[in-house]
Design an enzyme around this catalytic site. Structure first.
Site, PDB file in Angstrom:
ATOM      1  N   LYS A  11       0.765  -1.224   0.074  1.00  0.00           N
ATOM      2  CA  LYS A  11       0.033  -0.025  -0.125  1.00  0.00           C
ATOM      3  C   LYS A  11       0.874   1.311  -0.008  1.00  0.00           C
ATOM      4  O   LYS A  11       0.498   2.183  -0.843  1.00  0.00           O
ATOM      5  CB  LYS A  11      -0.876   0.073   1.182  1.00  0.00           C
ATOM      6  CG  LYS A  11      -2.099   1.051   1.314  1.00  0.00           C
ATOM      7  CD  LYS A  11      -2.731   0.889   2.172  1.00  0.00           C
ATOM      8  CE  LYS A  11      -2.269   1.096   3.827  1.00  0.00           C
ATOM      9  NZ  LYS A  11      -3.065   1.027   4.994  1.00  0.00           N
ATOM     10  N   ASP A  52      -6.591   1.541   0.676  1.00  0.00           N
ATOM     11  CA  ASP A  52      -6.534   1.866   2.116  1.00  0.00           C
ATOM     12  C   ASP A  52      -8.129   1.438   2.848  1.00  0.00           C
ATOM     13  O   ASP A  52      -9.005   1.134   1.759  1.00  0.00           O
ATOM     14  CB  ASP A  52      -5.994   3.010   2.568  1.00  0.00           C
ATOM     15  CG  ASP A  52      -7.118   4.309   2.506  1.00  0.00           C
ATOM     16  OD1 ASP A  52      -7.867   3.819   1.776  1.00  0.00           O
ATOM     17  OD2 ASP A  52      -6.921   5.129   2.946  1.00  0.00           O
TER      18      ASP A  52
END
Ligand code: SF4
Length: 225
Positions: A131, A149
């Protein structure tokens, strides 16, 4: 895990997906991160510090030392104890300080002190997962990747961009579904939409710029009355 998730909307068609991102673009032509930074190194460490913490909290911490600390060399000379003291208002600050020191050393050892452009090289740094690597590569270099996210995960399911049950599956799926022209900015549109409009648990459908294209079961439908 699936049973604990919100029910996703029906999947959007390619034509609907294109219209959705055209609407996001019309509402916000130049979306970007809300993290403050002046160079690639500062963005990288700001993203590392933002795990489970708001961008506002990270900015409040980094504004104390970013004017003086702009390179891995400066960070290492400044030292872990000073960094810990500066960021102790943010969650997991001790671990994050260790990661920043370790990744600063590795940047010097392996990359001449520069932030690498490759996702694999970014992910090999301490404290940098998929991420974080995706967000850095997308924001700095326009890599066509979507960092997923909690906000992006929720919004993409509510808007019918994906019915994936995990962020990892969604991260692999979204670049295939989002038109190329919108891919560079997609993460920022989705995260900002989730942060300020399509909130959990109560979305602000009254002010939503894509309300007419939303088939989410969680849409608030009676605000027109
Ligand atoms: S209409 Fe409501 S649920 Fe749908 S995307 Fe907009 S804010 Fe989210």
């Amino acid at each position: 895990m699936v049973s604990q998730l919100e029910r996703p909307a029906r999947r959007k068609t390619p034509r609907e997906t294109r219209a959705l991102f055209a609407a996001f673009q019309a509402a916000n032509p130049n979306p970007t991160t809300e993290l403050a930074y002046t160079n690639a190194y500062q963005l990288l460490i700001a993203v590392v510090m933002s795990a489970q913490t708001t961008d506002v909290a990270v900015n409040k911490a980094t504004e104390k030392f970013f004017p003086q600390i702009q390179t891995p060399t400066q960070m290492l000379a400044w030292g872990e104890e000073n960094l810990k003291a500066a960021i102790r208002t943010i969650g997991l600050y001790q671990t994050k300080a260790k990661h920043v020191m370790a990744l600063s050393s590795l940047l010097l050892e392996r990359h001449g002190g520069e932030v690498p452009h490759s996702l694999a090289a970014l992910e090999a740094l301490p404290g940098v997962g998929r991420k974080t690597a995706s967000l850095v590569a997308n924001t700095l270099w326009g890599e066509p990747v979507v960092a997923v996210d909690t906000h992006v995960f929720r919004v993409a399911r509510r808007l019918g961009l994906s019915r994936a049950a995990t962020p990892e599956t969604m991260a692999a799926e979204l670049p295939q579904k989002i038109p190329t022209a919108y891919l560079q900015d997609a993460h920022h549109w989705l995260i900002l939409h989730g942060r300020y409009v399509c909130k959990a648990p109560t979305p602000k459908c009254r002010i939503c710029p894509v309300e007419k294209m939303c088939q989410s079961p969680f849409k608030v439908v009676n605000f027109h009355i």
